[in-house]
Design a protein around this motif. Structure first.
Motif, PDB file in Angstrom:
ATOM      1  N   GLY A   1       0.871  -1.627   0.201  1.00 34.97           N
ATOM      2  CA  GLY A   1       0.066   0.416  -0.166  1.00 34.97           C
ATOM      3  C   GLY A   1       1.148   1.305   0.087  1.00 34.97           C
ATOM      4  N   MET A   2       2.020   1.301   0.145  1.00 33.06           N
ATOM      5  CA  MET A   2       2.945   2.773  -0.264  1.00 33.06           C
ATOM      6  C   MET A   2       2.768   3.408  -1.732  1.00 33.06           C
ATOM      7  N   LEU A   3       2.970   4.285  -1.490  1.00 29.82           N
ATOM      8  CA  LEU A   3       2.742   5.168  -2.648  1.00 29.82           C
ATOM      9  C   LEU A   3       4.460   6.079  -2.945  1.00 29.82           C
ATOM     10  N   GLY A   4       4.616   6.015  -3.999  1.00 27.66           N
ATOM     11  CA  GLY A   4       5.769   6.907  -4.028  1.00 27.66           C
ATOM     12  C   GLY A   4       5.904   7.381  -5.541  1.00 27.66           C
ATOM     13  N   LEU A   5       7.213   7.609  -5.619  1.00 28.47           N
ATOM     14  CA  LEU A   5       7.722   8.814  -7.260  1.00 28.47           C
ATOM     15  C   LEU A   5       9.100   8.500  -7.078  1.00 28.47           C
TER      16      LEU A   5
ATOM     17  N   GLN B   1      14.086   8.757  -3.594  1.00 32.90           N
ATOM     18  CA  GLN B   1      12.647   7.919  -3.528  1.00 32.90           C
ATOM     19  C   GLN B   1      11.780   8.476  -2.974  1.00 32.90           C
ATOM     20  N   LEU B   2      10.961  10.099  -3.162  1.00 36.77           N
ATOM     21  CA  LEU B   2       9.891  10.274  -2.454  1.00 36.77           C
ATOM     22  C   LEU B   2       8.827   8.804  -1.750  1.00 36.77           C
ATOM     23  N   ASN B   3       8.442   8.510  -0.649  1.00 39.60           N
ATOM     24  CA  ASN B   3       7.505   7.430  -0.275  1.00 39.60           C
ATOM     25  C   ASN B   3       6.161   8.392   0.785  1.00 39.60           C
ATOM     26  N   TYR B   4       5.189   7.859   0.500  1.00 42.50           N
ATOM     27  CA  TYR B   4       4.439   8.443   1.519  1.00 42.50           C
ATOM     28  C   TYR B   4       3.474   6.415   1.486  1.00 42.50           C
ATOM     29  N   TYR B   5       2.978   6.685   3.243  1.00 46.48           N
ATOM     30  CA  TYR B   5       2.553   5.663   3.756  1.00 46.48           C
ATOM     31  C   TYR B   5       1.144   5.488   4.433  1.00 46.48           C
ATOM     32  N   PRO B   6      -0.600   5.679   3.432  1.00 42.86           N
ATOM     33  CA  PRO B   6      -0.851   5.637   3.673  1.00 42.86           C
ATOM     34  C   PRO B   6      -1.814   4.646   5.165  1.00 42.86           C
ATOM     35  N   ASP B   7      -2.814   4.945   5.955  1.00 40.53           N
ATOM     36  CA  ASP B   7      -3.423   3.737   6.688  1.00 40.53           C
ATOM     37  C   ASP B   7      -2.934   2.778   6.126  1.00 40.53           C
ATOM     38  N   GLY B   8      -2.540   1.622   6.674  1.00 40.54           N
ATOM     39  CA  GLY B   8      -2.268   0.513   7.026  1.00 40.54           C
ATOM     40  C   GLY B   8      -1.272  -0.128   5.803  1.00 40.54           C
ATOM     41  N   SER B   9      -0.858   0.684   5.749  1.00 43.98           N
ATOM     42  CA  SER B   9       0.281   0.280   4.792  1.00 43.98           C
ATOM     43  C   SER B   9       1.798   0.301   5.079  1.00 43.98           C
ATOM     44  N   SER B  10       2.687  -0.551   4.347  1.00 46.55           N
ATOM     45  CA  SER B  10       3.751  -0.906   4.959  1.00 46.55           C
ATOM     46  C   SER B  10       4.754  -0.788   4.097  1.00 46.55           C
ATOM     47  N   TYR B  11       5.907  -1.470   4.436  1.00 43.58           N
ATOM     48  CA  TYR B  11       7.591  -2.288   3.423  1.00 43.58           C
ATOM     49  C   TYR B  11       8.008  -3.004   4.359  1.00 43.58           C
ATOM     50  N   ALA B  12       7.771  -4.549   3.563  1.00 44.63           N
ATOM     51  CA  ALA B  12       8.408  -5.835   4.159  1.00 44.63           C
ATOM     52  C   ALA B  12       9.871  -5.373   4.865  1.00 44.63           C
TER      53      ALA B  12
ATOM     54  N   PRO C   1      24.213   1.384   6.143  1.00 45.70           N
ATOM     55  CA  PRO C   1      24.770   0.361   5.271  1.00 45.70           C
ATOM     56  C   PRO C   1      24.131   0.075   4.574  1.00 45.70           C
ATOM     57  N   SER C   2      23.833  -0.215   3.403  1.00 44.20           N
ATOM     58  CA  SER C   2      22.514  -0.424   2.774  1.00 44.20           C
ATOM     59  C   SER C   2      22.313  -1.798   2.874  1.00 44.20           C
ATOM     60  N   PHE C   3      23.212  -2.513   2.777  1.00 49.60           N
ATOM     61  CA  PHE C   3      23.253  -4.193   3.179  1.00 49.60           C
ATOM     62  C   PHE C   3      23.018  -4.938   4.531  1.00 49.60           C
ATOM     63  N   GLU C   4      22.182  -4.070   5.003  1.00 48.99           N
ATOM     64  CA  GLU C   4      21.536  -4.042   6.834  1.00 48.99           C
ATOM     65  C   GLU C   4      20.423  -4.009   6.489  1.00 48.99           C
ATOM     66  N   GLN C   5      19.357  -5.322   6.332  1.00 52.09           N
ATOM     67  CA  GLN C   5      17.862  -5.313   6.789  1.00 52.09           C
ATOM     68  C   GLN C   5      17.227  -4.672   7.242  1.00 52.09           C
ATOM     69  N   HIS C   6      16.150  -3.533   6.836  1.00 51.59           N
ATOM     70  CA  HIS C   6      15.047  -2.895   7.003  1.00 51.59           C
ATOM     71  C   HIS C   6      13.861  -3.024   6.964  1.00 51.59           C
ATOM     72  N   GLU C   7      13.210  -2.903   7.664  1.00 48.88           N
ATOM     73  CA  GLU C   7      11.819  -2.668   7.012  1.00 48.88           C
ATOM     74  C   GLU C   7      10.964  -0.630   7.589  1.00 48.88           C
ATOM     75  N   VAL C   8      10.071  -1.051   7.122  1.00 45.55           N
ATOM     76  CA  VAL C   8       9.130   0.366   7.718  1.00 45.55           C
ATOM     77  C   VAL C   8       7.336  -0.632   8.225  1.00 45.55           C
ATOM     78  N   THR C   9       7.372  -0.362   9.362  1.00 42.62           N
ATOM     79  CA  THR C   9       6.189  -1.409  10.077  1.00 42.62           C
ATOM     80  C   THR C   9       5.216  -0.454   9.584  1.00 42.62           C
ATOM     81  N   LYS C  10       3.807  -1.571   9.862  1.00 48.16           N
ATOM     82  CA  LYS C  10       2.744  -1.198   9.568  1.00 48.16           C
ATOM     83  C   LYS C  10       1.971   0.212   9.592  1.00 48.16           C
ATOM     84  N   VAL C  11       1.541   0.831   9.131  1.00 47.94           N
ATOM     85  CA  VAL C  11       1.097   2.455   9.786  1.00 47.94           C
ATOM     86  C   VAL C  11      -0.505   2.691   9.999  1.00 47.94           C
TER      87      VAL C  11
END
Length: 185
Positions: free
Chosen positions: A51-55, A102-113, A159-169
């Motif tokens: 559900g993430m939006l980006g450009l 990259q511009l990202n917007y996280y609407p309600d319920g979105s996340s990034y694994a 460091p870009s190799f570090e695993q990361h995520e964005v939790t549910k908004v």
């Protein structure tokens, strides 16, 4: 601007109040102008997005980067490299010869694994209006179960190799500017 270089759980740097009030105001103006054209990242082929939006700003302003205050202001990082030298990994910043924003917007319920980026250094800057109208949306480094404290207008370099995520908004209003720095891309 307050810079904190950390070594645990890995070398990373957090910069609070990264952009000046003037730059932040101009960035918000651009975020508001671009919001209607952000695309659902799932439809652009990114299976990690929920559900993430980006450009991709570099592609959007391909004809003239000077039309983007964001792409002008994000050059600030190259002016403060001396302040980042306590983080040995950021010595690579002076060696980078290409970057993407990259511009990202996280609407309600979105996340990034969870994922790793395909760059040398990654930078994430978070933005939201106050009062904050969402919970969640934390940047989390999954290998370490670590979520650094991020305020509005805060940048983290890692460091870009570090695993990361964005939790549910839950709620609305979380934006991020993600920069990826490359060497010999």
């Amino acid at each position: 601007m307050r810079i904190i270089n950390l070594t645990a759980p890995f070398n990373h740097t957090i910069i609070y109040d990264y952009y000046s009030p003037r730059d932040e105001s101009l960035i918000w103006k651009e975020l508001n102008e671009l919001s209607p054209i952000l695309a659902d990242k799932t439809t652009t082929g990114d299976p990690r997005s929920s559900g993430m939006l980006g450009l991709n700003l570099d592609n959007f302003y391909q004809e003239d980067r000077t039309k983007s205050h964001i792409l002008q202001a994000n050059r600030l990082i190259y002016n403060i490299t001396d302040d980042l030298k306590e983080n040995p990994f950021l010595k690579y910043l002076d060696m980078t010869n290409d970057d993407l924003t990259q511009l990202n917007y996280y609407p309600d319920g979105s996340s990034y694994a969870h994922h790793a980026d395909h760059a040398t250094i990654s930078a994430v800057t978070t933005f939201w209006k106050t009062p904050k109208e969402f919970t969640g949306g934390e940047l989390k480094f999954t290998e370490y179960d670590y979520s650094p404290h991020m305020d509005n207008n805060t940048t983290i370099l890692f460091p870009s190799f570090e695993q990361h995520e964005v939790t549910k908004v839950i709620g609305k209003g979380r934006f991020s500017l993600n920069q990826f720095y490359f060497i010999n891309r």
